[in-house]
Write a protein that holds these residues in place. Sequence first.
Motif, short mmCIF file in Angstrom:
data_model
loop_
_atom_site.label_atom_id
_atom_site.label_comp_id
_atom_site.label_asym_id
_atom_site.label_seq_id
_atom_site.Cartn_x
_atom_site.Cartn_y
_atom_site.Cartn_z
N GLN A 140 0.86 -1.18 0.00
CA GLN A 140 0.00 0.00 0.00
C GLN A 140 0.90 1.23 0.00
O GLN A 140 1.46 1.62 1.03
CB GLN A 140 -0.93 -0.02 1.22
CG GLN A 140 -2.01 -1.08 1.10
CD GLN A 140 -3.00 -1.02 2.24
OE1 GLN A 140 -3.25 -2.01 2.90
NE2 GLN A 140 -3.60 0.15 2.46
N CYS A 141 1.03 1.82 -1.19
CA CYS A 141 2.07 2.83 -1.43
C CYS A 141 1.98 4.03 -0.49
O CYS A 141 3.00 4.64 -0.16
CB CYS A 141 2.00 3.29 -2.88
SG CYS A 141 0.34 3.84 -3.38
N ASP A 142 0.78 4.38 -0.02
CA ASP A 142 0.64 5.57 0.80
C ASP A 142 1.24 5.40 2.19
O ASP A 142 1.36 6.38 2.94
CB ASP A 142 -0.82 6.00 0.90
CG ASP A 142 -1.77 4.84 1.17
OD1 ASP A 142 -1.47 3.72 0.74
OD2 ASP A 142 -2.83 5.05 1.78
N PHE A 143 1.64 4.18 2.54
CA PHE A 143 2.29 3.95 3.83
C PHE A 143 3.82 4.06 3.73
O PHE A 143 4.51 3.88 4.73
CB PHE A 143 1.91 2.58 4.40
CG PHE A 143 0.53 2.55 4.99
CD1 PHE A 143 0.34 2.72 6.35
CD2 PHE A 143 -0.58 2.39 4.18
CE1 PHE A 143 -0.94 2.71 6.90
CE2 PHE A 143 -1.86 2.37 4.71
CZ PHE A 143 -2.04 2.53 6.07
N ASN A 144 4.32 4.34 2.54
CA ASN A 144 5.77 4.43 2.36
C ASN A 144 6.34 5.79 2.75
O ASN A 144 7.56 5.96 2.77
CB ASN A 144 6.14 4.08 0.92
CG ASN A 144 6.01 2.60 0.65
OD1 ASN A 144 6.58 1.78 1.37
ND2 ASN A 144 5.25 2.23 -0.37
N VAL A 145 5.49 6.75 3.02
CA VAL A 145 5.93 8.01 3.63
C VAL A 145 5.45 7.97 5.08
O VAL A 145 4.25 8.05 5.35
CB VAL A 145 5.37 9.24 2.91
CG1 VAL A 145 5.79 10.52 3.65
CG2 VAL A 145 5.87 9.29 1.47
N PHE A 146 6.38 7.83 6.01
CA PHE A 146 6.03 7.70 7.42
C PHE A 146 5.60 9.04 8.01
O PHE A 146 4.62 9.14 8.74
CB PHE A 146 7.22 7.13 8.20
CG PHE A 146 6.99 6.99 9.67
CD1 PHE A 146 6.14 6.02 10.17
CD2 PHE A 146 7.62 7.84 10.57
CE1 PHE A 146 5.91 5.89 11.54
CE2 PHE A 146 7.41 7.72 11.94
CZ PHE A 146 6.55 6.74 12.42
N LYS A 147 6.35 10.09 7.70
CA LYS A 147 6.06 11.44 8.21
C LYS A 147 6.66 12.43 7.22
O LYS A 147 7.60 12.09 6.47
CB LYS A 147 6.71 11.60 9.59
CG LYS A 147 6.01 12.48 10.61
CD LYS A 147 4.78 11.90 11.23
CE LYS A 147 4.13 12.87 12.21
NZ LYS A 147 4.79 12.92 13.51
N ALA A 148 6.18 13.65 7.21
CA ALA A 148 6.69 14.65 6.27
C ALA A 148 6.47 16.04 6.82
O ALA A 148 5.59 16.27 7.67
CB ALA A 148 6.01 14.49 4.91
N THR A 149 7.26 16.99 6.31
CA THR A 149 7.07 18.39 6.69
C THR A 149 7.52 19.27 5.53
O THR A 149 8.32 18.85 4.68
CB THR A 149 7.85 18.74 7.97
OG1 THR A 149 7.43 20.01 8.47
CG2 THR A 149 9.35 18.78 7.73
N ILE A 150 7.00 20.50 5.48
CA ILE A 150 7.42 21.45 4.46
C ILE A 150 7.88 22.73 5.16
O ILE A 150 7.39 23.09 6.22
CB ILE A 150 6.31 21.75 3.44
CG1 ILE A 150 5.05 22.29 4.13
CG2 ILE A 150 5.98 20.51 2.63
CD1 ILE A 150 3.92 22.65 3.17
N SER A 151 8.83 23.43 4.53
CA SER A 151 9.41 24.63 5.15
C SER A 151 8.59 25.88 4.90
O SER A 151 8.70 26.86 5.64
CB SER A 151 10.83 24.85 4.62
OG SER A 151 10.82 25.03 3.22
N ALA A 152 7.75 25.88 3.84
CA ALA A 152 6.95 27.05 3.49
C ALA A 152 5.80 26.59 2.61
O ALA A 152 5.80 25.47 2.09
CB ALA A 152 7.80 28.08 2.75
N ASP A 153 4.80 27.45 2.45
CA ASP A 153 3.66 27.11 1.61
C ASP A 153 4.12 26.95 0.16
O ASP A 153 4.79 27.84 -0.39
CB ASP A 153 2.58 28.18 1.70
CG ASP A 153 1.30 27.77 1.01
OD1 ASP A 153 0.41 27.25 1.69
OD2 ASP A 153 1.20 27.95 -0.23
N PRO A 154 3.77 25.85 -0.52
CA PRO A 154 4.28 25.59 -1.88
C PRO A 154 3.63 26.45 -2.96
O PRO A 154 4.10 26.43 -4.10
CB PRO A 154 3.95 24.10 -2.09
CG PRO A 154 2.80 23.84 -1.18
CD PRO A 154 3.00 24.71 0.02
N ILE A 155 2.59 27.19 -2.61
CA ILE A 155 1.96 28.08 -3.59
C ILE A 155 2.36 29.52 -3.34
O ILE A 155 2.92 30.20 -4.21
CB ILE A 155 0.43 27.94 -3.56
CG1 ILE A 155 0.01 26.52 -3.96
CG2 ILE A 155 -0.22 28.96 -4.50
CD1 ILE A 155 0.41 26.12 -5.37
N SER A 156 2.11 30.01 -2.14
CA SER A 156 2.37 31.42 -1.84
C SER A 156 3.84 31.72 -1.63
O SER A 156 4.26 32.87 -1.73
CB SER A 156 1.57 31.86 -0.61
OG SER A 156 1.97 31.12 0.54
#
Length: 377
Positions: free
Chosen positions: A135-151
Amino acid sequence: MNSSEWAKLPKHLLDSVLERLTSPLDYVRFSAVCMSWNSVADDNLSKRTAPMLLSYTGEEETWNLWDVADDKVLDLQLELPNKRFCGSRGWLITMDENFIVTLINPFSRVNGRRPKENSIINLPALSTRGKRFKQCDFNVFKATISADPISNAKDCIVMIIYEPSCQLAFIRLNKDTTWTLIDSRRRMIEDVLYVGDKFYAVDYRSQLFSIDITTQFDEEEDVILVAEEAFEQDKRYSVKNYLVELSENELLMVKRYMFFAPGQHDFRMTLNFELFKLDHDNCEWTKINTLGDVALFIGDSSTISVLASSSLGYLPNCIYFLHDWDRQRIDFGSRGPRDFGVYNIESKKFSRDVTTHAAALMKMSNRTPIWTQWTVL
């Protein structure tokens, strides 16, 4: 007044309207009026950090939202894939069957409305070795982003913890064409967070690393051990670590102690929490016994902290916790996600149902629920 006149209202009046809105649903409706109103909502985004619970309904691509402060299910639903998500800054992060990492703005996908442009951002596929979950969606355990990817796309870096060994990888939006994998010796990372101008990652031993993503990233110089484990863990229980930023450059680690019933992989129960604050000067974790006026929200998203005094609906000095992904089993069996509730740090007591509305939402789902926050439409 026609639509063009609404769009011409002065910003200070619209700011005044936003200050009087308390419901996330009202904020969604405000942003949907026109482009100029949406822009004002964007400018006030930092004021709207109220956490909401995103829970799968069991119906195809349909998710509900529960407003924590007002204790009610919003009368809108979001059109999202039936997948497990991580979350950061209001964006959802998942992986598809081709190992393409995807960012989704949930509030741009309101059921019954046309999805907004750029509501889904597909990043390059993550190419790694080793066995992965089917189940591919379980291959990312946790994630974070440094800033909004649009603004703020130019400053946006996506950092993920990927399976099968919970290692780190990052990509700079609109700059990199491939993922950068961080030293394979650093495994079993349990959480990652962007604080100040650096990423911080904590592993299962409570070792904390800082990661400075420079123009010419050099792992030997830019990945530094900040603090080591300096306390005994209760070996009787499974322990999971979470990172949270309490205030500017104030980093906290939450240790969650869980019990798994022998022979019953679909049964788990959280039994205790402990709090540790990073002592920057001495490079060590220091145990603390209170959050004061702060409430924490932990789960598969980046941990959210709010001042309880900002709303009558939050409980101070408490941890709101969800049944998140624990790497034990992918499905929940007949029980569904059940390990959720509120933990009072002062009394050391649990309230297992949170509220009737929230409990009903989570018990009807076969997916891990997730905390989310308002993002730009």
